[in-house]
Scaffold this motif. Structure first.
Motif, PDB file in Angstrom:
ATOM      1  N   ASN A 235       0.955  -1.158   0.132  1.00  0.00           N
ATOM      2  CA  ASN A 235      -0.261   0.027  -0.044  1.00  0.00           C
ATOM      3  C   ASN A 235       0.841   1.183  -0.041  1.00  0.00           C
ATOM      4  N   SER A 236       2.130   0.987   0.588  1.00  0.00           N
ATOM      5  CA  SER A 236       3.185   2.365   0.428  1.00  0.00           C
ATOM      6  C   SER A 236       4.516   1.901   0.243  1.00  0.00           C
ATOM      7  N   ALA A 237       5.227   2.707  -0.081  1.00  0.00           N
ATOM      8  CA  ALA A 237       6.532   2.363  -0.351  1.00  0.00           C
ATOM      9  C   ALA A 237       7.285   1.619   0.953  1.00  0.00           C
ATOM     10  N   PRO A 238       7.893   0.324   0.616  1.00  0.00           N
ATOM     11  CA  PRO A 238       8.455  -0.248   1.593  1.00  0.00           C
ATOM     12  C   PRO A 238       9.772   0.353   2.161  1.00  0.00           C
ATOM     13  N   THR A 239       9.955   0.300   3.259  1.00  0.00           N
ATOM     14  CA  THR A 239      11.062   0.910   4.071  1.00  0.00           C
ATOM     15  C   THR A 239      12.137  -0.102   3.627  1.00  0.00           C
ATOM     16  N   GLY A 240      13.345   0.573   3.316  1.00  0.00           N
ATOM     17  CA  GLY A 240      14.560  -0.123   2.966  1.00  0.00           C
ATOM     18  C   GLY A 240      14.511  -0.713   1.581  1.00  0.00           C
ATOM     19  N   THR A 241      13.514  -0.274   0.772  1.00  0.00           N
ATOM     20  CA  THR A 241      13.495  -0.374  -0.797  1.00  0.00           C
ATOM     21  C   THR A 241      13.726   0.833  -1.504  1.00  0.00           C
ATOM     22  N   GLN A 242      14.172   0.484  -2.847  1.00  0.00           N
ATOM     23  CA  GLN A 242      14.356   1.650  -3.647  1.00  0.00           C
ATOM     24  C   GLN A 242      13.617   1.428  -4.943  1.00  0.00           C
ATOM     25  N   SER A 243      12.682   2.360  -5.353  1.00  0.00           N
ATOM     26  CA  SER A 243      11.970   2.568  -6.488  1.00  0.00           C
ATOM     27  C   SER A 243      12.995   2.162  -7.752  1.00  0.00           C
ATOM     28  N   ILE A 244      12.508   1.372  -8.382  1.00  0.00           N
ATOM     29  CA  ILE A 244      13.287   0.828  -9.650  1.00  0.00           C
ATOM     30  C   ILE A 244      12.450   1.220 -11.249  1.00  0.00           C
ATOM     31  N   GLY A 245      11.255   1.596 -10.951  1.00  0.00           N
ATOM     32  CA  GLY A 245      10.541   2.069 -12.087  1.00  0.00           C
ATOM     33  C   GLY A 245       9.192   1.977 -11.914  1.00  0.00           C
ATOM     34  N   VAL A 246       8.370   2.022 -13.263  1.00  0.00           N
ATOM     35  CA  VAL A 246       6.971   1.674 -13.299  1.00  0.00           C
ATOM     36  C   VAL A 246       6.879   0.807 -14.339  1.00  0.00           C
ATOM     37  N   VAL A 247       5.700   0.144 -14.175  1.00  0.00           N
ATOM     38  CA  VAL A 247       5.117  -0.527 -15.257  1.00  0.00           C
ATOM     39  C   VAL A 247       3.824  -0.595 -15.577  1.00  0.00           C
ATOM     40  N   SER A 248       3.373  -0.842 -16.530  1.00  0.00           N
ATOM     41  CA  SER A 248       1.958  -0.581 -17.061  1.00  0.00           C
ATOM     42  C   SER A 248       1.472  -1.851 -17.595  1.00  0.00           C
ATOM     43  N   ALA A 249       0.158  -2.287 -17.615  1.00  0.00           N
ATOM     44  CA  ALA A 249      -0.639  -3.226 -18.200  1.00  0.00           C
ATOM     45  C   ALA A 249      -2.256  -2.824 -18.445  1.00  0.00           C
ATOM     46  N   SER A 250      -2.709  -3.715 -19.371  1.00  0.00           N
ATOM     47  CA  SER A 250      -3.976  -3.392 -19.648  1.00  0.00           C
ATOM     48  C   SER A 250      -4.785  -4.876 -20.039  1.00  0.00           C
ATOM     49  N   THR A 251      -6.231  -4.567 -19.941  1.00  0.00           N
ATOM     50  CA  THR A 251      -6.825  -5.901 -20.105  1.00  0.00           C
ATOM     51  C   THR A 251      -8.080  -5.551 -20.733  1.00  0.00           C
ATOM     52  N   ASN A 252      -8.783  -6.333 -21.890  1.00  0.00           N
ATOM     53  CA  ASN A 252     -10.219  -6.278 -22.141  1.00  0.00           C
ATOM     54  C   ASN A 252     -10.988  -6.785 -21.283  1.00  0.00           C
ATOM     55  N   SER A 253     -10.859  -7.551 -20.347  1.00  0.00           N
ATOM     56  CA  SER A 253     -11.723  -8.357 -19.449  1.00  0.00           C
ATOM     57  C   SER A 253     -12.680  -7.453 -18.686  1.00  0.00           C
ATOM     58  N   GLY A 254     -12.239  -6.143 -18.173  1.00  0.00           N
ATOM     59  CA  GLY A 254     -12.858  -5.105 -17.537  1.00  0.00           C
ATOM     60  C   GLY A 254     -13.114  -5.775 -16.082  1.00  0.00           C
ATOM     61  N   ASP A 255     -11.931  -6.724 -15.767  1.00  0.00           N
ATOM     62  CA  ASP A 255     -11.933  -7.403 -14.247  1.00  0.00           C
ATOM     63  C   ASP A 255     -10.712  -6.753 -13.642  1.00  0.00           C
ATOM     64  N   LEU A 256     -10.883  -6.155 -12.634  1.00  0.00           N
ATOM     65  CA  LEU A 256      -9.658  -5.458 -11.702  1.00  0.00           C
ATOM     66  C   LEU A 256      -8.550  -6.424 -11.347  1.00  0.00           C
ATOM     67  N   SER A 257      -9.222  -7.722 -10.894  1.00  0.00           N
ATOM     68  CA  SER A 257      -7.889  -8.616 -10.445  1.00  0.00           C
ATOM     69  C   SER A 257      -7.509  -9.179 -11.449  1.00  0.00           C
ATOM     70  N   THR A 258      -7.483  -9.332 -12.844  1.00  0.00           N
ATOM     71  CA  THR A 258      -7.019  -9.479 -13.883  1.00  0.00           C
ATOM     72  C   THR A 258      -5.843  -8.592 -14.182  1.00  0.00           C
ATOM     73  N   LEU A 259      -6.296  -7.298 -14.034  1.00  0.00           N
ATOM     74  CA  LEU A 259      -5.295  -6.159 -14.502  1.00  0.00           C
ATOM     75  C   LEU A 259      -4.119  -6.060 -13.272  1.00  0.00           C
ATOM     76  N   GLN A 260      -4.834  -6.417 -11.897  1.00  0.00           N
ATOM     77  CA  GLN A 260      -3.760  -6.624 -10.798  1.00  0.00           C
ATOM     78  C   GLN A 260      -2.751  -7.646 -11.144  1.00  0.00           C
ATOM     79  N   GLY A 261      -3.223  -8.894 -11.640  1.00  0.00           N
ATOM     80  CA  GLY A 261      -2.379  -9.980 -12.040  1.00  0.00           C
ATOM     81  C   GLY A 261      -1.152  -9.832 -12.747  1.00  0.00           C
TER      82      GLY A 261
END
Length: 86
Positions: free
Chosen positions: A27-53
């Motif tokens: 839910n928030s940036a973990p302590t002791g870790t470093q951001s290494i970038g951003v990823v993106s995804a999309s799905t035609n299913s309309g299902d949030l759990s599929t997008l999360q996966g």
């Protein structure tokens, strides 16, 4: 058509389960870790759990230990981005 839909659901759930073990959603940036970038995804299913996966799988492919979804939207076509950490 129902069999095809079930097959896609099984594949999505299987890959989502596998990806979850490789990179953990936070839910928030973990302590002791470093951001290494951003990823993106999309799905035609309309299902949030599929997008999360899909975002979890992208994070795992980039070698992240955790990820945080920063945006998600859409109705029948879902899209989202996540910041990844190592």
């Amino acid at each position: 058509m129902k069999n095809l839909t079930k097959a896609f659901a099984v594949i999505a759930l299987t890959s989502a389960s596998f990806a979850t073990f490789a990179a953990t959603e936070v839910n928030s940036a973990p302590t002791g870790t470093q951001s290494i970038g951003v990823v993106s995804a999309s799905t035609n299913s309309g299902d949030l759990s599929t997008l999360q996966g899909k975002l979890a799988a992208q994070a795992a492919q980039q070698g992240a230990s955790s990820y945080r979804i920063v945006s998600a939207g859409g109705e029948s076509h879902m899209y989202g981005t996540a910041e990844i950490y190592k």
